[in-house]
Structure formats: structure tokens, C-alpha cells
Design a protein around this motif. Structure first.
Motif: not given
Length: 125
Positions: A56-57, A66-71
């Protein structure tokens, strides 16, 4: 004489995939620590393509593609409907109590069920 054939086509609408639960195996981890993500009972009427895990960026508690970082993506566990991944957290993630998401995508890449869990990341001393 006419040869008329009748064909019946049953169209089953696509439904969004669902995740029953998402857990992170550690509640507290040091920066760059290892955790296990587990999405349980992931279901869809056509099949699951992948389960992705996100950070949850913007720290708003809601999944924002669009904004949360894929891990990383999970790995399906045999014949079960569970998806799991042992993962080393990037040292660039901010410390503190943070939300992570599990997101299911079906065989048509339709995004569905989103579940969240929290993790406290401690500064490496």
C-alpha cells in the motif's frame, strides 16, 4: 424439404475471482526480512491466472492498482485453491505498520477479490 438445425448456446457470464483470506506469516519483520504471503481459497468460474501481492504505497488502506507497489506473484499450491509466496521484502519499503494486499486475476485477466493484512516493518539496527 428444409434441413434446419437448432443450436443452443449457453453463455455463462464471467464472474470476478474471490479470495477467502490473506495472511502474512509474520506480524513484525526487520527491513529486508522474509515473510510468507498466503491467499487461501482463491476461486473463479473460469480459472485463476495469478494472485499478485502489493504494498500500500500511499498508505490509505485501499488497493489502488495505479499507485500501489507490485511486489510479487504467488505460486499455486498443488491441487488446492491456495496461493503462496516466500518473499524477501525490499529494504526500500518504509518502516512502521503497513498494509499489503493480495489481488486475484482470472483467466481473462479480470481483477477481482482483494484482501489485506498488516505488517510492522522495523528499522534494521
Amino acid at each position: 424439404v428444409s434441413n434446419v438445425r437448432t443450436t443452443v448456446i449457453n453463455i455463462r457470464p464471467n464472474t470476478r475471482p474471490t479470495i477467502q483470506s490473506f495472511t502474512i506469516n509474520k506480524n513484525v519483520v526487520d527491513e529486508g526480512g522474509r515473510v510468507t504471503f498466503l491467499a487461501r481459497n482463491v476461486q473463479d468460474n473460469g480459472g485463476i491466472n495469478r494472485v499478485a501481492f502489493f504494498f500500500d504505497s500511499n498508505n490509505n488502506g485501499r488497493f489502488d492498482i495505479a499507485t500501489d507497489r507490485f511486489l510479487t506473484n504467488g505460486v499455486k499450491q498443488g491441487a488446492s485453491n491456495n496461493w503462496r509466496k516466500l518473499y524477501t521484502l525490499p529494504t526500500t519499503l518504509p518502516t512502521g505498520t503497513r498494509t499489503l494486499f493480495a489481488v486475484a486475476f482470472d483467466n481473462l485477466d479480470v481483477r477481482g477479490g482483494v484482501k489485506s493484512d498488516t505488517l510492522r516493518i522495523r528499522a534494521d539496527t
